[in-house]
Design an enzyme around this catalytic site. Structure first.
Site, PDB file in Angstrom:
ATOM      1  N   ASP A   1       0.875  -1.278  -0.097  1.00 11.91           N
ATOM      2  CA  ASP A   1      -0.325  -0.231  -0.133  1.00 11.91           C
ATOM      3  C   ASP A   1       0.856   1.600  -0.010  1.00 11.91           C
ATOM      4  O   ASP A   1       0.816   1.638   1.172  1.00 11.91           O
ATOM      5  CB  ASP A   1      -0.898  -0.598   1.739  1.00 11.91           C
ATOM      6  CG  ASP A   1      -1.844   1.353   0.999  1.00 11.91           C
ATOM      7  OD1 ASP A   1      -1.964   1.701   0.039  1.00 11.91           O
ATOM      8  OD2 ASP A   1      -2.448   1.421   2.234  1.00 11.91           O
TER       9      ASP A   1
ATOM     10  N   HIS B   1      33.411 -22.220  21.395  1.00  5.48           N
ATOM     11  CA  HIS B   1      34.589 -21.902  21.524  1.00  5.48           C
ATOM     12  C   HIS B   1      34.971 -20.657  20.727  1.00  5.48           C
ATOM     13  O   HIS B   1      34.326 -20.460  20.427  1.00  5.48           O
ATOM     14  CB  HIS B   1      35.588 -23.405  19.845  1.00  5.48           C
ATOM     15  CG  HIS B   1      36.783 -22.405  19.848  1.00  5.48           C
ATOM     16  ND1 HIS B   1      37.751 -23.056  20.833  1.00  5.48           N
ATOM     17  CD2 HIS B   1      37.549 -21.894  19.109  1.00  5.48           C
ATOM     18  CE1 HIS B   1      38.827 -22.879  19.965  1.00  5.48           C
ATOM     19  NE2 HIS B   1      38.622 -21.758  18.564  1.00  5.48           N
ATOM     20  N   ASN B   2      35.534 -20.182  21.393  1.00  2.73           N
ATOM     21  CA  ASN B   2      36.078 -18.789  21.642  1.00  2.73           C
ATOM     22  C   ASN B   2      34.749 -18.111  21.977  1.00  2.73           C
ATOM     23  O   ASN B   2      34.582 -17.084  20.767  1.00  2.73           O
ATOM     24  CB  ASN B   2      36.204 -18.268  19.871  1.00  2.73           C
ATOM     25  CG  ASN B   2      38.053 -18.691  20.208  1.00  2.73           C
ATOM     26  OD1 ASN B   2      38.278 -19.297  21.334  1.00  2.73           O
ATOM     27  ND2 ASN B   2      38.053 -19.024  18.496  1.00  2.73           N
TER      28      ASN B   2
ATOM     29  N   GLU C   1      34.217 -20.729  26.832  1.00  2.00           N
ATOM     30  CA  GLU C   1      35.360 -20.329  26.779  1.00  2.00           C
ATOM     31  C   GLU C   1      35.668 -18.960  27.026  1.00  2.00           C
ATOM     32  O   GLU C   1      35.210 -18.313  26.489  1.00  2.00           O
ATOM     33  CB  GLU C   1      36.132 -21.275  25.307  1.00  2.00           C
ATOM     34  CG  GLU C   1      37.645 -21.594  25.518  1.00  2.00           C
ATOM     35  CD  GLU C   1      38.628 -21.032  23.763  1.00  2.00           C
ATOM     36  OE1 GLU C   1      39.732 -21.920  24.092  1.00  2.00           O
ATOM     37  OE2 GLU C   1      37.800 -21.190  23.328  1.00  2.00           O
TER      38      GLU C   1
ATOM     39  N   ASP D   1      39.325 -17.287  27.336  1.00  3.06           N
ATOM     40  CA  ASP D   1      40.974 -16.895  26.919  1.00  3.06           C
ATOM     41  C   ASP D   1      41.705 -15.410  27.701  1.00  3.06           C
ATOM     42  O   ASP D   1      41.210 -14.776  27.385  1.00  3.06           O
ATOM     43  CB  ASP D   1      41.445 -16.733  25.010  1.00  3.06           C
ATOM     44  CG  ASP D   1      41.342 -17.973  24.905  1.00  3.06           C
ATOM     45  OD1 ASP D   1      41.260 -18.855  25.099  1.00  3.06           O
ATOM     46  OD2 ASP D   1      41.159 -17.659  23.719  1.00  3.06           O
TER      47      ASP D   1
ATOM     48  N   HIS E   1      41.913 -12.936  21.567  1.00  2.00           N
ATOM     49  CA  HIS E   1      42.595 -13.792  21.250  1.00  2.00           C
ATOM     50  C   HIS E   1      43.727 -13.884  21.205  1.00  2.00           C
ATOM     51  O   HIS E   1      43.375 -12.495  19.660  1.00  2.00           O
ATOM     52  CB  HIS E   1      41.920 -13.932  19.472  1.00  2.00           C
ATOM     53  CG  HIS E   1      42.215 -15.875  19.065  1.00  2.00           C
ATOM     54  ND1 HIS E   1      42.643 -16.158  17.717  1.00  2.00           N
ATOM     55  CD2 HIS E   1      41.382 -16.708  19.727  1.00  2.00           C
ATOM     56  CE1 HIS E   1      42.448 -17.078  17.994  1.00  2.00           C
ATOM     57  NE2 HIS E   1      41.847 -17.922  18.751  1.00  2.00           N
TER      58      HIS E   1
ATOM     59  N   GLU F   1      41.228 -20.811  29.303  1.00  2.00           N
ATOM     60  CA  GLU F   1      42.866 -20.976  28.879  1.00  2.00           C
ATOM     61  C   GLU F   1      43.647 -19.651  28.851  1.00  2.00           C
ATOM     62  O   GLU F   1      43.710 -18.354  28.900  1.00  2.00           O
ATOM     63  CB  GLU F   1      42.332 -20.802  26.941  1.00  2.00           C
ATOM     64  CG  GLU F   1      41.925 -21.517  25.864  1.00  2.00           C
ATOM     65  CD  GLU F   1      42.564 -22.185  26.175  1.00  2.00           C
ATOM     66  OE1 GLU F   1      43.484 -22.642  25.796  1.00  2.00           O
ATOM     67  OE2 GLU F   1      42.171 -23.831  26.143  1.00  2.00           O
TER      68      GLU F   1
ATOM     69  N   SER G   1      41.437 -31.978  26.468  1.00  2.00           N
ATOM     70  CA  SER G   1      40.594 -32.128  24.958  1.00  2.00           C
ATOM     71  C   SER G   1      42.371 -32.104  23.789  1.00  2.00           C
ATOM     72  O   SER G   1      42.926 -32.321  23.960  1.00  2.00           O
ATOM     73  CB  SER G   1      40.712 -30.139  24.730  1.00  2.00           C
ATOM     74  OG  SER G   1      40.850 -29.371  26.273  1.00  2.00           O
TER      75      SER G   1
ATOM     76  N   ILE H   1      11.050 -13.832  -8.360  1.00  2.00           N
ATOM     77  CA  ILE H   1      10.244 -15.410  -7.383  1.00  2.00           C
ATOM     78  C   ILE H   1      11.176 -16.267  -7.524  1.00  2.00           C
ATOM     79  O   ILE H   1      11.387 -16.492  -7.868  1.00  2.00           O
ATOM     80  CB  ILE H   1       9.353 -15.889  -7.828  1.00  2.00           C
ATOM     81  CG1 ILE H   1       8.177 -14.166  -8.233  1.00  2.00           C
ATOM     82  CG2 ILE H   1       8.214 -16.790  -7.550  1.00  2.00           C
ATOM     83  CD1 ILE H   1       6.459 -14.113  -8.865  1.00  2.00           C
TER      84      ILE H   1
ATOM     85  N   TYR I   1      16.260 -23.136  -6.252  1.00  2.00           N
ATOM     86  CA  TYR I   1      17.248 -23.425  -6.803  1.00  2.00           C
ATOM     87  C   TYR I   1      17.851 -23.166  -8.497  1.00  2.00           C
ATOM     88  O   TYR I   1      17.367 -21.531  -8.727  1.00  2.00           O
ATOM     89  CB  TYR I   1      16.628 -24.444  -8.164  1.00  2.00           C
ATOM     90  CG  TYR I   1      17.162 -25.129  -9.241  1.00  2.00           C
ATOM     91  CD1 TYR I   1      17.956 -26.053  -9.553  1.00  2.00           C
ATOM     92  CD2 TYR I   1      16.719 -24.595 -10.515  1.00  2.00           C
ATOM     93  CE1 TYR I   1      18.720 -26.636 -10.108  1.00  2.00           C
ATOM     94  CE2 TYR I   1      17.968 -24.939 -11.712  1.00  2.00           C
ATOM     95  CZ  TYR I   1      18.231 -26.158 -11.685  1.00  2.00           C
ATOM     96  OH  TYR I   1      19.044 -26.278 -12.738  1.00  2.00           O
ATOM     97  N   ASP I   2      19.433 -22.584  -8.850  1.00  2.00           N
ATOM     98  CA  ASP I   2      19.834 -21.938  -9.689  1.00  2.00           C
ATOM     99  C   ASP I   2      20.824 -23.029 -10.358  1.00  2.00           C
ATOM    100  O   ASP I   2      21.810 -23.293 -10.004  1.00  2.00           O
ATOM    101  CB  ASP I   2      20.750 -20.513  -9.006  1.00  2.00           C
ATOM    102  CG  ASP I   2      21.328 -19.044  -9.667  1.00  2.00           C
ATOM    103  OD1 ASP I   2      21.240 -19.816 -10.991  1.00  2.00           O
ATOM    104  OD2 ASP I   2      20.881 -17.979  -9.934  1.00  2.00           O
TER     105      ASP I   2
END
Length: 739
Positions: A149, A293-294, A323, A325, A338, A372, A503, A632, A688-689
Site C-alpha cells: 500500500d 569455542h572462542n 571458553e 582466553d 584471541h 585458557e 582436550s 520469485i 534453485y539456480d
C-alpha cells in the site's frame, strides 16, 4: 480494497504503546564518539518500529518487534557502559535482536520516556509471542498489505495488488489476479490449502466437518496416535476449533483442522521431546553438553570484536560450556581476547559478571568455564578473586560431599553451579596438602595450552615450559574439570581420575576415530573430553560435530558466532530436552564395556535399523532471497541425514518454477537409518539456480528420535536459527522397521 485495521489487536490502549505511536526523539549510540539523534515511532500495525535521522527527507529504516528478543534496562551493553559518565542509567536501554543481528543502544530524553519505551516494547514482544497460528497468518498478510500500500491510504488498486503478488513469491497471470481482486477472494487465496482439504475429505463423511470419531480415526491411522486418540481428539478440538457451535456438536471444521496441523501439535518435532524429559541423575560424562569455542568473539579470530554480548547470546541459546582466553592486562586486570591477533579486548571481570547474570537464564543445569590461562601468577590470583567475589555460592569450589569422587556428579546434583575447567596443582586427594609446590609439571602445562592457538606463536616456549607457575588460589577453584594431557588410552585406564579431562583438536580426534574408535567410546564413558576447532580456522568456521558425538565426546565446542550446517546440527541436537544444554547419550555410548564402533553399527547387540520415508507435499509462504523486484524463488527441498558413516545421506525433490508462496511437490524420499539413536535429520529449502550455487531459504534440524510421524508441518528457521513464521513445509512421514 481495505485491509483489517490493526488497532483491533487491543494493545493501542496501553499508555506506553500510545507514546510509541506518537513518536520520540531518541539518541542512537554506536560508540563514545558516535551518538546521533533519531526520530522513532511505532507504526499503526502495532508491530513495526520506524525511525529516521531527520524530520524531512526520505531516508528511514524499520524493524519488526518480532525481530526483538529482549529489552535491557540501563547500562547493560559495552557501548552504553562506555558512555555511562555522560548518560545516566535511567535514560538508557538496549534492544536485543534474535540470532546474530546484534543490538540497538538507545538513550531517551527523560527517565519517563525511557520507561515507556522499555515497557511498550516488552508489551509488544509479549503480544507477538503469544499469537496463535491464525493470528500469525493474519499478521503476515497484514504486513504484506502494508508493504504494497504505497500511498498508505488503506486501499490497494489493481496495480498494487499485482506488485504485492510478486513480492509474496506468487506468479499469477493478470486475468486470474483480476478475478481475485476482492479482499475475501484474495484472503482465501492466501490461506486456502488444497492439499489439506484433500486429507480432510478422506476422513470427513459429509466433506464439511470432522466428527469426533472421524478425527479419532485420522489420529490413529495417519498420525499414529492410537494409544490416546479418543482423549487427544477432544483435546485438539477444544484447542484449535474456532467455532464454538462446532465444538458443541463435537465437530472440527476445515479451518480448525488446518489450524491444528499448523500448530505445535501438528509439528514434525514432538512437543513431548522438546520438554525436559530425560534422566538428569547420571554422571556428567553420560551427556552431550552444548559447548562454545572462542565464546568471546562476535566475528572472526584475527580481527573480530570481542564482546560480553557473545557470552549472553551463547548462554541464552542453552550453551553450557563457554571458553575464556585470559591474558595479562596492562593495569593489573586480566583481559580476554584471541592472543597475538587484532581482536578487541574485554575485562575478565566483566565476563564473570555477565556469567553471574545470564548463566542460568535458559537452563539451571551447570555451566563449565573452560579457562585458557596465559596469565602470570599475579593476575591469576586476581582472576581467582573475581571468580569468588562475583559468583559467590554459584561457583563450585569443593566436592559436593567433601569426598574424592569415584565418578562425576550429575547435572541434577550440580544445578545452579558454575564449574571451572583449568589446570590444577595436584589432585583433589592432595588439595589441602600445603607442602605442594605452586609449579606445574611439563605435562600439565601442555594440557593448559591445548594447542588451541592459530599459530605456533601461541605455544609455550621451552623456557616457559620449564618454569610455569600456577596461582594456588586459582588452582583451588578447580574441582571436577582438571585439565590434563592425554597420554593414550592405556595410561588413561590405569592412571586418570574421573575428575581429570583432556582436550583434543579436531584433527587429533579424527585420527583417534579412524584408528581407535571403540577405545575412544570407552574412554568417554568415564572421562569428559573437549574437542575444539583447528587453529587454522581463522575465519571461525566449524567442523562437523556429528563425527565426535558418534564416539561419545561430550564437550564438542563450536564457534557459535558462525551460522551454517554445523551450528544447525548443534541447535538441532540440543533443541530437545527443554533446550537445557544437556542430552543423555544412548545406552551403547554409556556402557563402560561397550564395543560400539560408528563404522560397524550392525555389530551392536540391540541393532535395529529403521526406514524413514518422507512424502514432501507442499511449502507455505517461503521468504524471498533475492529482493530484486519481480524476483520469485524456484524452491526445492533437500532432506539430509547425519549420523554414523552409513547413515550419511541426502535426497532432494525437483524444483518448482516461480512459486515461493504455495509450491506443491508431492514427491517421496526414503532413507535407511542404522543408528537412529545418533541420527539428526535436516530439512533444507533452497532457491534453485542452474547457473550458480543455490540460495538458502530455510531449514529445520531435529533428532531422528524426536520426529512425529504422519501429516506434519516443518516450521522453518533462518540461517541464524530463528523462526521465520509462517514459512513451513507440509510432509507425511512414516518410520518402519528395515527388514
Amino acid at each position: 480494497m481495505m485491509f483489517t485495521d490493526p488497532s483491533s489487536t487491543g494493545i493501542q490502549s496501553d499508555p506506553s504503546v500510545q507514546l510509541m505511536i506518537g513518536g520520540s526523539t531518541l539518541r542512537k549510540v554506536k560508540s563514545r564518539s558516535w551518538k546521533k539523534q533519531r526520530h522513532f515511532r511505532l507504526l499503526e500495525d502495532g508491530l513495526t518500529i520506524w525511525y529516521k535521522s531527520r524530520w524531512t527527507g526520505k531516508g528511514h529504516s524499520t524493524f519488526s518487534v518480532m525481530e526483538v528478543e529482549a529489552v535491557r534496562e540501563g547500562h547493560q551493553s559495552e557501548v552504553l557502559l562506555s558512555v555511562a559518565d555522560e548518560f545516566p542509567a535511567d535514560l538508557c536501554f538496549t534492544l536485543v535482536f534474535h540470532g546474530r543481528q546484534g543490538t540497538l543502544d538507545l538513550v531517551a530524553e527523560s527517565p519517563e520516556e525511557a520507561r515507556a519505551w522499555i515497557q511498550g516494547v516488552r508489551t509488544l514482544i509479549h503480544k507477538a509471542q503469544s499469537m496463535d497460528e491464525q493470528e500469525r497468518q493474519d499478521q503476515w498478510v497484514r504486513d504484506w498489505f502494508q508493504k504494497a500500500d504505497k500511498n498508505k491510504d488503506g486501499k490497494m488498486n489493481f496495480k498494487e495488488v499485482k506488485k504485492l503478488l510478486k513480492m509474496m513469491n506468487v506468479d499469477m497471470n493478470e486475468d486470474h489476479a483480476l478475478h481475485l481482486f476482492t479482499f475475501v477472494h484474495f484472503y482465501k487465496m492466501l490461506t486456502q490449502r488444497d492439499e489439506v482439504w484433500k486429507v480432510f475429505q478422506d476422513y470427513s463423511e459429509d466433506g464439511e466437518r470432522l466428527m469426533l470419531d472421524e478425527l479419532e480415526t485420522f489420529l490413529r491411522v495417519e498420525q499414529h496416535e492410537g494409544d490416546r486418540s479418543p482423549t487427544r481428539a477432544r483435546e485438539l478440538m477444544e484447542r484449535h476449533e474456532p467455532s464454538e457451535t462446532a465444538k458443541k456438536q463435537g465437530a472440527m471444521s476445515l479451518d480448525g483442522f488446518q489450524t491444528y496441523l499448523c500448530s505445535q501439535d501438528g509439528s514434525v518435532f514432538s512437543p513431548q521431546r522438546q520438554e525436559l524429559h530425560q534422566d538428569m541423575s547420571r554422571a556428567l560424562s553420560s551427556y552431550f553438553i552444548s559447548s562454545s569455542h572462542n565464546t568471546y568473539l562476535l566475528e572472526d579470530q584475527l580481527r573480530g570484536q570481542s564482546s560480553v554480548e557473545a557470552y549472553i547470546q551463547a548462554l541464552k541459546r542453552g550453551c553450557r560450556c563457554v571458553e575464556v582466553d585470559c591474558w595479562d592486562g596492562s593495569d593489573g586486570e586480566p583481559v580476554v581476547y584471541h592472543g597475538h591477533t587484532l581482536t578487541s579486548k574485554i575485562l575478565f571481570r566483566d565476563i564473570i559478571s555477565t556469567l553471574k547474570e545470564y548463566a542460568f537464564r535458559a537452563s539451571d543445569f551447570p555451566v563449565i568455564v573452560s579457562l585458557e590461562n596465559h596469565c602470570g601468577v599475579e593476575q591469576q590470583t586476581v582472576m581467582a578473586k573475581h571468580l569468588k567475589d562475583i559468583l559467590g555460592d554459584m561457583l563450585l569450589t569443593t566436592p559436593l560431599n567433601g569426598q574424592v569422587p569415584q565418578q562425576l556428579p550429575s547435572p541434577q546434583e550440580l544445578r545452579g553451579k558454575i564449574l571451572l575447567k583449568a589446570k590444577k596443582i595436584g589432585g583433589l586427594e592432595e588439595c589441602l596438602d600445603e607442602s605442594l609446590t605452586d609449579e606445574v609439571s611439563d605435562e600439565e602445562e601442555t594440557a593448559n595450552g591445548e594447542a588451541d592457538s592459530p599459530s605456533t606463536e601461541d605455544l609455550p616456549t621451552e623456557k616457559d615450559k620449564k618454569k610455569s607457575k600456577l596461582s594456588r588460589e586459582l588452582s583451588d577453584l578447580v574441582v571436577y574439570c582438571k585439565s590434563v594431557h592425554f597420554h593414550g588410552f592405556e595410561h588413561a585406564r590405569s592412571h586418570t581420575k574421573c575428575y581429570e579431562m583432556s582436550s583434543f583438536s579436531e584433527s587429533k580426534t579424527k585420527k583417534l576415530i579412524k584408528d581407535t574408535a571403540t577405545e575412544l567410546v570407552q574412554y568417554n564413558t568415564r572421562q569428559l573430553s573437549r574437542i575444539y576447532p583447528s587453529g587454522l580456522r581463522t575465519d571461525s568456521s566449524n567442523y562437523n560435530p556429528q563425527d565426535m558425538w558418534n564416539v561419545g565426546c561430550q564437550i564438542v565446542a563450536l564457534n557459535f558466532q558462525t551460522a551454517g550446517l554445523e551450528m544447525d546440527l548443534n541447535d538441532g541436537l540440543f533443541r530437545q530436552n527443554g533446550g537445557c544444554g544437556y542430552v543423555l547419550k544412548p545406552d551403547f555410548l554409556r556402557d563402560p564395556g561397550t564395543q560400539f564402533s560408528p563404522d560397524k553399527p550392525e555389530e551392536r547387540p540391540d541393532y535395529n535399523p529403521l526406514r524413514l520415508s518422507i512424502q514432501v507435499l507442499s511449502g507455505q509462504q517461503l521468504p524471498k532471497v533475492n529482493q530484486k523486484e519481480g524476483s520469485i524463488v524456484d524452491p526445492l527441498v533437500r532432506v539430509e541425514v547425519y549420523g554414523v558413516p552409513q547413515d550419511q545421506a541426502k535426497e532432494e525433490t525437483s524444483h518448482i518454477n516461480n512459486n515461493g508462496f504455495n509450491p506443491v511437490w508431492n514427491e517421496s524420499l526414503s532413507f535407511v537409518v542404522h543408528a537412529p539413536e545418533l541420527a539428526l535429520v535436516r530439512f533444507v529449502v533452497e532457491d534453485y539456480d542452474k547457473a550458480s550455487r543455490n540460495d538458502f531459504i530455510g531449514q529445520l534440524t531435529l533428532p531422528f528420535s524426536c520426529i512425529q510421524t504422519g501429516y506434519r508441518h516443518i516450521h522453518l528457521l533462518s540461517k541464524d536459527g530463528t523462526p521465520i513464521p509462517p514459512s513451513s513445509l507440509f510432509v507425511n512421514i512414516s518410520i518402519s522397521k528395515f527388514a
